[in-house]
Design a protein around this motif. Structure first.
Motif, PDB file in Angstrom:
ATOM      1  N   GLU A 155       0.210  -2.611  -4.685  1.00  0.00           N
ATOM      2  CA  GLU A 155       0.413  -3.221  -5.791  1.00  0.00           C
ATOM      3  C   GLU A 155       0.689  -4.337  -4.965  1.00  0.00           C
ATOM      4  O   GLU A 155       1.344  -4.972  -4.665  1.00  0.00           O
ATOM      5  N   TRP A 215       0.479  -0.680   0.021  1.00  0.00           N
ATOM      6  CA  TRP A 215      -0.303  -0.204  -0.043  1.00  0.00           C
ATOM      7  C   TRP A 215       0.512   1.332   0.052  1.00  0.00           C
ATOM      8  O   TRP A 215       1.167   1.456   0.381  1.00  0.00           O
ATOM      9  N   ARG A 225      -5.386   1.845  -3.676  1.00  0.00           N
ATOM     10  CA  ARG A 225      -4.008   2.005  -4.630  1.00  0.00           C
ATOM     11  C   ARG A 225      -3.497   0.893  -3.590  1.00  0.00           C
ATOM     12  O   ARG A 225      -2.758   0.939  -3.615  1.00  0.00           O
TER      13      ARG A 225
END
Length: 718
Positions: free
Chosen positions: A450, A429, A448
């Motif tokens: 990854e 994060w 958001r």
């Protein structure tokens, strides 16, 4: 409004036009739009002369001008895309017939690491006195222990007697033969993964489940096109001897070498006390050894590592709070919990705006409302928040590859209310600057994430309870990228109501757990996508089950037990029995009997179904087609097309992978010509066909070449 054409007129005409109301200007504005289109078309025509910039529909036409042969497109292999293949054609032709070019061709057409070997260089033959090859003696030097480990593999250096068999059919060492070794098993790098602490304090297994698993080489890229692949450039198994020799030289003052230079093949990290950050153990304090029989280092501060068994031992009395190992493990495809990127595959997690998010980490310090230290605490915060905010879309992100004790049962179980969704995801994060805050402030934006480089392990049972009323839209629960050493269950007495249970890129360890629904939940749909799982068991009230590109295993009982469900199984390997009401199956391997109640609906196509199974109508299934063709006794035909696997042990790099030499009815029997079962996603037949088809053009006259897939379990990789 553009005045490009209008500005070309004499000033006198423009002045008179303005006095007349600008009619001429309006007319030229209309012409200017068309002129812009013509200019853009001319510019695009110039770009269309080059393969790098041309439009996609022109690629085959440019390829036809060069006489380029088409390839089977394979997702994730750039060399098989039309543009890349056409662009590389001239480069291949200029270097036609060279060994380096054949090695590059193998990599580009298959997407696998490759090593080209001219077998005539390894022949034991009488040497001419004018051309002595002192590096190729006729007899093996038994004192070269490291070289002996590589005999009969791609990095063999010993001379061999002639082999008259055809290459590709068992033959190797002969004058015209060129071997193109390929590595279908991939190597996945996993940084700072917590090791499994065994019963004897100070001993560990690198594998998070405590099994003996070998460490793999993280391949180094080849920067020079004329470079020949070496052992460090391919995803093979690590060997003890070369690692031991390099560490001994490092302790003697030599500079770092191939394996422990700027990118060590593995790293050991330790944290002495709870809350301490991980610190890397200096490579000079790492001792590579054989831990088949456990031995402890006698030097204080030393760490013993066995890369073949994946074991770690510390000196007696040395027990840190946490031991982690950065290493590479092996796998055939991006299936199950893994450190591979899932960036483009988070649709069911992020298709609605995230309104609540919390991170779990043992590496980062706790931050109220942002980071907590364990999964149970995160679930407790979720339960409190969604009780007060119905319809919340929540996301729990696990930020490191740690073993979390997450027995989420009873009061600790996650609750999902009406219209809500909770997803537990392995992902980082990111922290970004906060543009709306004071200088230097940061923020973690909701949603958001990854999803790559992590594989956390949750130990214990995960129970989820749907709390929506019967007249409300039920909520959803999702696991993504997690390794679960326990059960995943939907629980609760009536009127418990959950709308969807989704497992994506998740491993639920067979023998220890599976997916089970213990309550009515009449509106529940269960979905597994790219998962490796234990048995799936549904009650009569659950009527929807979808399994895609997954493995489900329960060999001693029912792998799929859904007596009243309409089951969809696509590109899956089912290691066990299947019981359902309706079945739609495509490109699957069923290893045990299938029993479907409603055979007049549904379909089974391009799949292997054991004899005596009761299924809906079948289309091009095995062994049906093989029995129709005949040519041998039925029992012999059935045995020939019965699937066998490299390993059925969960966590093994060859888990559920068809063995080499599998009958073509299975290895090419899927709808698109790839293999049946979960690893059809690799498109192995298409990759090999691309290479063999390209060899006709680039192989010099008189030579014979063939792809030789390397099995990591072979002698050459030990």
């Amino acid at each position: 409004m553009s005045d490009r054409l209008y500005d070309l007129l004499p000033a006198a005409l423009r002045r008179r036009d303005l006095e007349a109301g600008g009619v001429l200007r309006a007319l030229l504005d209309a012409f200017t739009g068309q002129a812009d289109l013509v200019d853009a078309e001319l510019a695009r025509m110039g770009e269309d002369w080059f393969i790098e910039t041309c439009q996609e529909w022109l690629v085959p036409y440019l390829g036809d001008l060069l006489g380029v042969r088409g390839l089977h497109p394979v997702q994730g292999v750039p060399g098989t895309a039309g543009r890349a293949w056409v662009a590389n054609t001239l480069g291949f032709r200029r270097r036609k017939g060279t060994l380096a070019m054949l090695e590059q061709l193998s990599r580009d057409t298959t997407g696998w690491p490759a090593k080209a070997v001219e077998f005539f260089e390894l022949l034991s033959a009488t040497q001419n006195l004018n051309h002595l090859r002192l590096h190729r003696p006729a007899t093996a030097d038994l004192r070269r222990g490291e070289a002996l480990e590589l005999v009969d593999g791609p990095f063999d250096t010993f001379a061999h007697t002639v082999d008259v068999r055809r290459i590709g059919a068992g033959g190797r060492h002969n004058i015209p033969n060129v071997g193109l070794y390929l590595w279908p098993v991939s190597s996945y790098w996993l940084p700072k993964a917590t090791a499994f602490a065994l019963a004897d304090p100070g001993t560990y297994a690198v594998d998070p489940l405590g099994a003996d698993r070998p460490l793999f080489m993280p391949p180094r890229p080849e920067t020079d096109i004329e470079h020949f692949a070496a052992e460090e450039n391919v995803p093979g198994l690590l060997r003890r001897r070369p690692l031991f020799a390099e560490l001994e030289a490092l302790r003697a003052g030599a500079p770092p070498g191939t394996f422990f230079g700027d990118r060590p093949v593995f790293r050991v990290h330790r944290a002495e006390a709870p809350g301490d950050p991980l610190s890397e153990v200096d490579p000079v304090d790492v001792q590579v050894c054989d831990l088949t029989v456990w031995r402890r280092p006698t030097v204080a501060g030393r760490v013993a590592v066995d890369p073949v068994l994946g074991r770690v031992a510390l000196p007696d009395g040395d027990v840190p709070d946490r031991l982690a190992v950065s290493h590479a493990y092996g796998g055939v495809a991006d299936v199950g919990a893994g450190s591979y990127s899932r960036r483009g595959d988070l649709g069911p997690v992020l298709d609605r705006p995230v309104t609540w998010q919390l991170a779990v980490s043992v590496s980062e310090p706790p931050v109220p409302g942002e980071v907590v230290a364990d999964v149970a605490a995160a679930v407790a915060e979720w339960n409190d928040y969604q009780d007060a905010h119905p319809g919340t879309v929540g996301l729990i992100t696990i930020l490191d590859s740690h073993r979390y004790a997450a027995d989420l049962t009873a009061s600790a179980r996650p609750r999902v209310g009406a219209g809500a969704r909770l997803s537990i995801v392995a992902a980082s994060w990111p922290v970004i600057p906060d543009a709306s805050g004071p200088p230097g402030s940061t923020v973690r934006p909701l949603g958001r994430i990854e999803p790559s480089g992590l594989r956390p392990c949750l130990t214990g049972r995960i129970e989820v309870l749907g709390t929506a009323a019967e007249d409300e839209e039920p909520g959803e629960f999702c696991l993504d990228g997690l390794l679960v050493d326990g059960d995943v269950r939907v629980v609760g007495a009536a009127p418990a109501n959950l709308g969807a249970l989704r497992l994506r890129h998740t491993g639920v360890v067979p023998g220890k757990g599976g997916v089970q629904v213990n309550s009515a939940n009449p509106r529940l749909s269960v979905e597994l996508y790219r998962c490796l799982s234990g048995p799936v068991k549904l009650p009569a009230t659950v009527t929807s089950l979808e399994i895609t590109e997954s493995v489900v295993q329960q060999e001693t009982a029912r792998a799929i037990d859904a007596p009243e469900a309409a089951v969809s199984v696509v590109a899956c390997t089912i290691l066990g029995q299947t019981v359902a009401k309706e079945l739609y199956a495509s490109d699957c391997l069923f290893t045990q009997k299938v029993k479907i109640e409603r055979t007049q609906s549904g379909c089974v196509r391009f799949s292997h179904v054991p004899p005596a199974s009761l299924t809906p109508r079948r289309h091009r299934c095995q062994p049906d087609l093989a029995l129709e063709a005949g040519g041998a006794p039925d029992a012999q035909i059935i045995a020939r097309v019965t699937p066998a696997f490299v390993a059925e042990d969960f966590g093994h790099f060859g888990y559920a992978q068809l063995t080499p030499g599998t009958a073509p009815e299975l290895s090419t029997g899927a709808d698109d010509g790839t293999e049946m079962g979960v690893f059809g996603v690799v498109h192995r037949p298409q990759r090999l066909a691309n290479l063999t088809g390209a060899l006709d053009e680039y192989l010099p006259f008189g030579l014979a070449a063939a792809p030789l897939p390397v099995s990591p379990a072979s002698r050459s990789e030990k």
